[in-house]
Write an enzyme that holds these catalytic residues in place. Structure first.
Site, PDB file in Angstrom:
ATOM      1  N   GLY A  51       1.031  -1.195  -0.048  1.00 60.98           N
ATOM      2  CA  GLY A  51       0.088   0.080   0.128  1.00 60.98           C
ATOM      3  C   GLY A  51       0.738   1.230  -0.046  1.00 60.98           C
ATOM      4  CB  CYS A  78       5.349  -4.172   0.266  1.00 59.24           C
ATOM      5  SG  CYS A  78       6.313  -2.755  -0.303  1.00 59.24           S
ATOM      6  CE1 TYR A  79       1.234   1.148   5.409  1.00 55.78           C
ATOM      7  CE2 TYR A  79      -0.374  -0.599   5.215  1.00 55.78           C
ATOM      8  CZ  TYR A  79       0.039   0.795   6.058  1.00 55.78           C
ATOM      9  OH  TYR A  79      -0.496   1.088   6.709  1.00 55.78           O
ATOM     10  CG  HIS A 165       5.630  -5.720  -4.516  1.00 61.88           C
ATOM     11  ND1 HIS A 165       4.603  -5.751  -4.221  1.00 61.88           N
ATOM     12  CD2 HIS A 165       6.512  -4.813  -4.251  1.00 61.88           C
ATOM     13  CE1 HIS A 165       4.432  -4.725  -3.370  1.00 61.88           C
ATOM     14  NE2 HIS A 165       5.671  -3.871  -3.510  1.00 61.88           N
ATOM     15  CD  GLU A 167       2.531  -8.365  -5.365  1.00 59.09           C
ATOM     16  OE1 GLU A 167       3.378  -9.210  -4.786  1.00 59.09           O
ATOM     17  OE2 GLU A 167       2.271  -7.293  -5.140  1.00 59.09           O
ATOM     18  N   GLY A 220     -21.731  -8.123 -28.302  1.00 59.62           N
ATOM     19  CA  GLY A 220     -20.720  -8.619 -29.261  1.00 59.62           C
ATOM     20  C   GLY A 220     -19.317  -8.775 -28.523  1.00 59.62           C
ATOM     21  CB  VAL A 222     -14.993 -10.961 -23.685  1.00 62.62           C
ATOM     22  CG1 VAL A 222     -14.966 -12.337 -23.324  1.00 62.62           C
ATOM     23  CG2 VAL A 222     -14.144 -10.651 -24.723  1.00 62.62           C
ATOM     24  CG  ASP A 223     -16.812  -8.783 -19.852  1.00 62.88           C
ATOM     25  OD1 ASP A 223     -15.830  -9.770 -20.013  1.00 62.88           O
ATOM     26  OD2 ASP A 223     -16.622  -7.611 -19.407  1.00 62.88           O
ATOM     27  CB  SER A 224     -22.679  -9.160 -23.217  1.00 63.74           C
ATOM     28  OG  SER A 224     -21.994  -9.110 -24.631  1.00 63.74           O
ATOM     29  CE  LYS A 365     -12.395  -8.381 -20.742  1.00 62.82           C
ATOM     30  NZ  LYS A 365     -13.687  -7.785 -20.968  1.00 62.82           N
TER      31      LYS A 365
END
Ligand code: XMP
Length: 509
Positions: A51, A78-79, A165, A167, A220, A222-224, A365
């Site tokens: 953070g 880290c933080y 980090h 990640e 049209g 991806v999500d929908s 996503k």
């Protein structure tokens, strides 16, 4: 599951993604959640994110110190590490220089966090403070030349801290380190799989919906599409889809969506042909936010009118994703709302009167993309670049007219086609054309022209909050330029946009 407490790190979501890479479910929680609530959630491990604050600042975000005593393993990053030390007796001080960048980390003591890792590894540092001394109750596991306590462990409690980090990809072995914590220390089993997730969601949708009808907007995107595919699998013909053609879609887009639809979710499809309405309300409007506002308003009206026509529609399905849930503060245990710069969330207002179904609200996503593939959607659909709700209107600068849209559509199709041919579609995040409200002098054949300019925009980004312009090969840019100028009537000049976000944005309006 593992929980990540978010102290305002830009990487909190990335930590969660990395944990999920181990097929372990991971959820992001607010940093001030109580230890009792954590105990109720019963995670197998707690990760405290980094953070921007300093633990010695007034008002710095803190966690409930009782969580260190729950007996649940804790990893402070880290933080998060500095907070751990601060809570359990250690000193945090400002380093003379902010350390940002690669460092070489030497493991000093074999331990479960560094199991099967080399004694020296490259790590990524990004901090202004670091631990200057640790309490007796801690031992130091690793160090770097400038950071004497790069990794620490409590002598009695299952509590660890690392200054770097794990990640980010700049810590190449960070995934293994997180696996050591998640699997080795916390004892999580790799049982969280997208296919099981899909089955559970499908089952849940069936139970919730019963024999009622669900409507779903198709764009049209991806999500929908994934939402529709998932719902189709769950409830088949009880699904109705609505596609609003606002006249601002890309070339052949309506046909493409209908084709996808007929191949993958053959159910009740309603196409609303609303081009005239949108064009009428955009006439004479050139201010970007006003354009957006009118398009949003018209979309809701069109959608509503069609939805209310669908008999017995009870539910509305939306493609809300986990980052939207986190960033909008919608989860009571999740972090508070941050300033949401994106416009992709929200969608349709509640007063439409439908009950909401959001089957993707636990997913990131890239997980949605993988799920789409599992559900049998084709690669080209699943990897489609995002397209803004207001469509070509925000790429047709100034007032939108049918004539301008026709020019833009052709130029845009060439940009995308050439990017695809060059095999760079997947590598770039968003590539498109913008029609500029500028005319400039040119010469074609023997004649002087005074025509429009088109800008090519192509960006690389992982989260669309920041982005860099794609380093497209000159030859490719050259091909796009000559094709656009030769094939699109009314364009005699092409530029390449080399601005990053920030300070520019991805779209031009
Ligand atoms: P900017 O231009 O803000 O865009 O850097 C970031 C991402 O959001 C998309 N975008 C929108 N999406 N409605 C949407 O649904 C909008 O009004 C809108 N404006 C931008 C943009 O395409 C990019 O992916």
């Amino acid at each position: 599951r593992i929980v990540v407490l978010d102290f305002g790190s830009q990487y909190a979501q990335l930590i969660a993604r990395r944990v999920r890479d181990q097929n372990v479910y991971c959820q992001i929680l607010r940093h001030d959640i109580t230890a009792e609530r954590i105990a109720e959630l019963a995670p197998k491990g707690i990760i405290l994110s980094g953070g921007p604050a300093s633990v010695y600042q007034d008002g710095a975000p803190r966690c409930d110190p009782a969580l260190f005593k729950l007996g649940i393993p804790v990893l402070g990053i880290c933080y998060g590490m500095q907070l751990t030390c601060d809570a359990l007796g250690g000193k945090v001080a400002k380093t003379t220089t902010r350390e940002y960048g690669p460092a070489n980390c030497t493991v000093q003591m074999q331990n479960e966090l560094f199991a099967d890792l080399p004694s020296e590894m490259d790590v990524w540092m990004s901090h202004g403070d670091q631990i200057s001394s640790v309490a007796e109750s801690f031992e130091t596991l690793a160090s770097t030349p400038t950071c004497p306590h790069a990794a620490i462990r409590h002598r009695e409690l299952p509590v660890f801290g690392i200054q770097f980090h794990p990640e980010v990809t700049h810590t190449p072995l960070g995934g293994k380190l997180l696996e050591n914590f998640v699997v080795g220390v916390c004892g999580c089993e790799a049982t969280w799989h997208l296919s099981d997730f899909a089955e559970a969601v499908i089952e849940h949708v069936r139970e919730t919906v019963g024999d009622r009808r669900v409507i779903c907007g198709l764009s049209g995107g991806v999500d929908s599409s994934v939402v529709a595919a998932l719902l189709y699998k769950a409830i088949g013909s009880q699904l109705s889809c609505i596609l609003v053609d606002n006249g601002l879609l890309r070339k052949n887009e309506q046909q493409l969506v209908i084709k996808e639809f007929s191949e993958h979710f053959k159910t009740d499809l309603h196409v609303v042909h609303a081009e005239d309405r949108f064009m009428a309300s955009l006439a004479g409007i050139s201010e970007p936010q006003e354009k957006r506002r009118r398009i949003g308003h018209d979309f809701i009206e069109c959608f509503k009118a069609e939805a209310l026509n669908i008999k017995d529609a009870h539910f509305l399905a939306q493609g809300t994703l986990y980052p939207d849930v986190i960033e909008s503060g919608a989860d009571p245990d999740g972090p508070a709302a941050t300033i949401k710069l994106h416009h992709n969330v929200g969608g349709l207002p509640e007063e439409l009167g439908f009950e909401l179904i959001e089957p993707l609200r636990d997913l990131f996503k890239d997980e949605v993309r993988r799920l789409g593939l599992e559900l049998g959607l084709p690669e080209n659909l699943v990897w489609r670049h995002p397209f803004p709700g207001p469509g070509l209107a925000v790429r047709c600068l100034g007032e939108v007219t049918r004539e301008k849209l026709a020019v833009l559509r052709e130029a845009d199709a060439i940009v995308v086609e050439e990017i695809e041919k060059a095999g760079l579609y997947r590598q770039t995040s968003q590539s498109f054309a913008v029609l500029l409200p500028v005319q400039s002098v040119g010469v074609m054949g023997d004649a002087r022209t005074y025509d429009n300019a088109v800008a090519i925009r192509s960006v690389d980004t992982s989260d669309f909050m920041t982005a860099d312009w794609s380093r497209l090969p000159y030859d490719l840019l050259g091909r796009m330029s000559s094709r656009i100028i030769n094939e699109v009537n009314g364009v005699n000049r092409v530029c390449y946009d080399i601005s990053s976000k920030p300070p520019a944005t991805i779209e031009w309006e």
